[in-house]
Scaffold this motif. Structure first.
Motif, PDB file in Angstrom:
ATOM      1  N   HIS A 175       0.848  -1.194   0.000  1.00  0.00           N
ATOM      2  CA  HIS A 175       0.000   0.000   0.000  1.00  0.00           C
ATOM      3  C   HIS A 175       0.883   1.243   0.000  1.00  0.00           C
ATOM      4  N   ILE A 176       0.476   2.231  -0.794  1.00  0.00           N
ATOM      5  CA  ILE A 176       1.209   3.498  -0.872  1.00  0.00           C
ATOM      6  C   ILE A 176       0.270   4.638  -0.533  1.00  0.00           C
ATOM      7  N   ASP A 177       0.707   5.471   0.386  1.00  0.00           N
ATOM      8  CA  ASP A 177       0.038   6.743   0.671  1.00  0.00           C
ATOM      9  C   ASP A 177       0.887   7.870   0.097  1.00  0.00           C
ATOM     10  N   ASP A 178       0.269   8.708  -0.735  1.00  0.00           N
ATOM     11  CA  ASP A 178       0.985   9.836  -1.321  1.00  0.00           C
ATOM     12  C   ASP A 178      -0.048  10.864  -1.776  1.00  0.00           C
ATOM     13  N   PRO A 179      -0.149  12.002  -1.098  1.00  0.00           N
ATOM     14  CA  PRO A 179      -1.151  12.997  -1.484  1.00  0.00           C
ATOM     15  C   PRO A 179      -0.925  13.593  -2.866  1.00  0.00           C
ATOM     16  N   ASP A 180       0.248  13.391  -3.441  1.00  0.00           N
ATOM     17  CA  ASP A 180       0.541  13.944  -4.767  1.00  0.00           C
ATOM     18  C   ASP A 180       0.150  13.016  -5.908  1.00  0.00           C
ATOM     19  N   LEU A 181      -0.398  11.838  -5.623  1.00  0.00           N
ATOM     20  CA  LEU A 181      -0.786  10.913  -6.691  1.00  0.00           C
ATOM     21  C   LEU A 181      -1.729  11.593  -7.683  1.00  0.00           C
ATOM     22  N   PRO A 182      -1.594  11.285  -8.987  1.00  0.00           N
ATOM     23  CA  PRO A 182      -2.451  11.936  -9.983  1.00  0.00           C
ATOM     24  C   PRO A 182      -3.887  11.438  -9.907  1.00  0.00           C
ATOM     25  N   VAL A 207      -0.855  -2.309  -9.715  1.00  0.00           N
ATOM     26  CA  VAL A 207      -1.842  -1.563  -8.947  1.00  0.00           C
ATOM     27  C   VAL A 207      -3.190  -2.277  -9.035  1.00  0.00           C
ATOM     28  N   THR A 208      -3.791  -2.556  -7.868  1.00  0.00           N
ATOM     29  CA  THR A 208      -5.077  -3.254  -7.812  1.00  0.00           C
ATOM     30  C   THR A 208      -6.235  -2.333  -7.476  1.00  0.00           C
ATOM     31  N   ALA A 209      -5.966  -1.196  -6.845  1.00  0.00           N
ATOM     32  CA  ALA A 209      -7.032  -0.252  -6.503  1.00  0.00           C
ATOM     33  C   ALA A 209      -6.427   1.111  -6.248  1.00  0.00           C
ATOM     34  N   THR A 210      -7.192   2.147  -6.577  1.00  0.00           N
ATOM     35  CA  THR A 210      -6.724   3.510  -6.331  1.00  0.00           C
ATOM     36  C   THR A 210      -7.823   4.312  -5.658  1.00  0.00           C
ATOM     37  N   SER A 211      -7.425   5.274  -4.856  1.00  0.00           N
ATOM     38  CA  SER A 211      -8.334   6.227  -4.243  1.00  0.00           C
ATOM     39  C   SER A 211      -7.596   7.542  -4.105  1.00  0.00           C
ATOM     40  N   ASP A 212      -8.231   8.533  -3.568  1.00  0.00           N
ATOM     41  CA  ASP A 212      -7.614   9.844  -3.463  1.00  0.00           C
ATOM     42  C   ASP A 212      -6.380   9.774  -2.552  1.00  0.00           C
ATOM     43  N   GLY A 213      -5.181   9.962  -3.154  1.00  0.00           N
ATOM     44  CA  GLY A 213      -3.948   9.982  -2.394  1.00  0.00           C
ATOM     45  C   GLY A 213      -3.470   8.638  -1.907  1.00  0.00           C
ATOM     46  N   ALA A 214      -3.960   7.546  -2.505  1.00  0.00           N
ATOM     47  CA  ALA A 214      -3.530   6.220  -2.050  1.00  0.00           C
ATOM     48  C   ALA A 214      -3.736   5.200  -3.160  1.00  0.00           C
TER      49      ALA A 214
END
Length: 609
Positions: A175-182, A207-214
């Motif tokens: 899992h990656i947390d990054d507020p700068d993700l596009p 990548v299996t799932a994306t959300s705001d900043g993660a």
């Protein structure tokens, strides 16, 4: 200066080889004997229905290889040949020869033109095309230059100097947390990781799932720690292979389901621009061939290989560009490894399926210029092969253990090569790849520089692991101006390496490092070597439970020699230093088996050995 002179010499020899190839009716065997055979001619203006004579050339190299017999030659006029060449075998003393005629560059091109571009919305254009390679091995070229697959964050054109995003410390192994993700759906993208407490290899996941900043991903290495995302020293990553990342001219994305290629067009649109895509992994495929000479040819967007049974193949004057491309680092099969899965999966990824490959026995690659590979530059595997006087550069940018030259096997000769700008090692030897014996090799007079550009734990010359190098000599090499830790790194309980008359400077904290890694480090020797500026320790021996037969002498350096716990005798270190020898031996027993043990004096002294 030394590197420059070698390149000039290499170019001169290659030019002479091409001129020799231009002599009609003559093929030169690897042993130097002239063999008279029939000569066929190939030209882009020819026809495969013609005879192949001087005035009636064939159109394709493939048609010529259909006709040749042992002792025959194909002389190829300048031009680009988009085909896969698979020559038949010759015989000892009567090789089949494929050679440039001498009137200009001859290129076997592994790409094909992509046409039919149409507006696809969002500032993109698209073309319907069925690309035959695996999705992660696709490559695209725009106006003759490598085009970047869509990625975030954006990066420059040099893949050995990439831009990285940095995850938050709240991230975990999947899992990656990054507020700068596009913004946008990144599901299915490849996440490329350079992460961990001391990340000695890079890895990829999906990548299996994306959300705001993660985002969540699957894959990578389950060895947490040291190689994982999370609250670690290194949390670098980038994303590649998602349509949502397309945001700068030249970036592309291939939808395998729709068989549609998307591209951010150059400013002004597609008019006047040429796009080609990779179609052939092996443009010069000698995997079933022996006694073949390839002289003065080039490959573009593809590569050359011999096979495990190949012998008597001579490749000289090869110019290779963009030989291997991939965007993932898959786990190799268990049967490709001589060690348990896990750590070995990562370090061996892509080593065996990339680069110019010289496999088999008694084959030679010389006087060639090989550049631009996501993985290995040259793979040397088998026995008794020779790689000499080559310029190998800009390779290994995916950051696994793929080096400039990978050496597996015995009785090989690797000499007078210049290896420059590599993601990890310039020259690497790896026992973990099938546990192949490594005996009686000669690695000498090589110039290795600008290594370790996408890694830190390693060296320009790197050995792993548990290798017995009996009869092997590493001598008269120069390593310099590299990132990483060491010039010559004999890692993880490898033994019987003889190093002498080597040079290292600006290579990190050590010139040579013999690392027992809580195991043995037997019979390793370093004599008459020189370690200059930018080296913290000239020679270090550490972590060995037994260092029997280890011996250093006449080491000239601006840094000390260091021997540290837990070493048992006998060992010997005699050195000429500008700074003192530093040692922390086990009490009263660490010596050469004769005399009082290692010196404790702060005065420099010279060996009489």
């Amino acid at each position: 200066m030394r590197s420059t002179l070698r390149r000039i010499s290499m170019a001169a020899v290659a030019a002479m080889a091409v001129l020799t190839a231009a002599l009609p009716g003559t093929a030169t065997a690897q042993g130097g004997q002239e063999q008279q055979g029939r000569t066929y001619y190939v030209a882009t203006s020819g026809s495969d229905r013609d005879s192949g004579g001087r005035s009636h050339p064939l159109r394709t190299i493939g048609r010529c290889t259909d006709l040749v017999r042992p002792g025959d030659s194909c002389l190829i006029h300048r031009g680009t040949y988009r085909e896969r060449v698979t020559p038949p075998s010759g015989r000892a003393g009567a090789p089949v020869t494929l050679a440039a005629y001498g009137d200009g560059p001859v290129t076997v091109d592994g790409t094909r033109a992509v046409t039919g571009w149409k507006a696809a919305g969002g500032g993109l254009v698209a073309a319907d095309v069925d690309l035959p390679l695996a999705r992660d091995e696709n490559a695209l070229f725009l106006d003759g230059g490598r085009a970047m697959e869509g990625r975030w964050p954006n990066s420059g054109s040099d893949p050995l100097n990439p831009s990285w995003a940095v995850a938050e410390r709240s991230s975990t192994d999947q899992h990656i947390d990054d507020p700068d993700l596009p913004d946008g759906d990144l599901t299915g993208a490849t996440v490329h990781l350079w992460a961990g407490s001391n990340p000695w290899s890079q890895q990829t996941g999906t990548v299996t799932a994306t959300s705001d900043g993660a985002l969540d991903f699957k894959g990578g290495n389950y060895r947490c720690t040291p190689l994982c995302m999370g609250n670690q020293n290194y949390r670098n990553y980038y994303l590649v292979g998602a349509k949502a990342t397309l945001d700068q001219p030249g970036e592309w994305y291939y939808d395998t389901g729709e068989k549609r290629l998307y591209l951010v067009p150059p400013k002004g649109g597609m008019a006047g621009h040429t796009v080609t895509a990779k179609y052939q992994k092996w443009g010069l495929d000698l995997s079933e061939s022996s006694h073949v000479t390839v002289r003065g040819l080039g490959v573009w967007g593809t590569s050359l290989r011999t096979g495990e049974k190949s012998t008597g193949v001579l490749v000289e004057g090869l110019r290779a560009r963009y030989i291997s491309e991939f965007s993932t680092l898959p786990m190799p099969r268990d049967d490709e490894l001589a060690i348990p899965p896990g750590e070995g999966h990562i370090v061996a990824s892509r080593v065996l399926d990339s680069g110019v490959q010289i496999l088999g026995s008694g084959n030679t690659l010389r006087d060639s210029d090989i550049g631009f590979s996501a993985g290995t530059g040259v793979l040397l595997r088998g026995s008794g092969n020779t790689i000499t006087n080559n310029y190998i550069h800009d390779v290994g940018w995916m950051g696994s253990y793929t080096p400039g030259v990978e050496i597996n096997g015995s009785e090989h000769t690797v000499t007078h090569n210049t290896v420059r700008r590599t993601g990890r090692a310039s020259i690497d030897t790896a026992w973990q790849l099938n546990g192949v014996p490594f005996k009686d090799n000669r690695i000498a007079y090589n110039d290795l520089s600008e290594a370790m550009r996408t890694s830190r734990d390693g060296s320009p010359f790197y050995v792993c692991c548990n290798l017995d190098a009996t009869g092997t000599s590493i001598d008269h090499n120069t390593v310099h101006d590299a990132d990483g830790q060491v010039g010559y790194y004999i890692d993880n309980s490898s033994s019987q390496f003889l190093l002498h008359h080597n040079v290292a400077y600006n290579t990190g904290t050590r010139g040579t490092f013999f690392n027992g890694h809580s195991g043995v480090s037997l019979g390793n020797r370093d004599h008459n070597s020189t370690y200059g500026l930018g080296v913290g320790t000239a020679v270090r021996l550490s972590g060995a439970t037994d260092a029997t037969g280890t011996y250093f002498s006449n080491v000239v350096g601006l840094a000390p020699v260091e021997i540290s716990y837990p070493i048992r005798p006998p060992w010997c270190a005699t050195t000429w230093c500008h700074r003192p020898i530093r040692s922390t031996p086990t009490p009263a027993t660490a010596n050469c088996g004769h005399g009082p043990g290692p010196p404790q004096s702060t005065r420099a002294r010279r060996s009489t050995a």
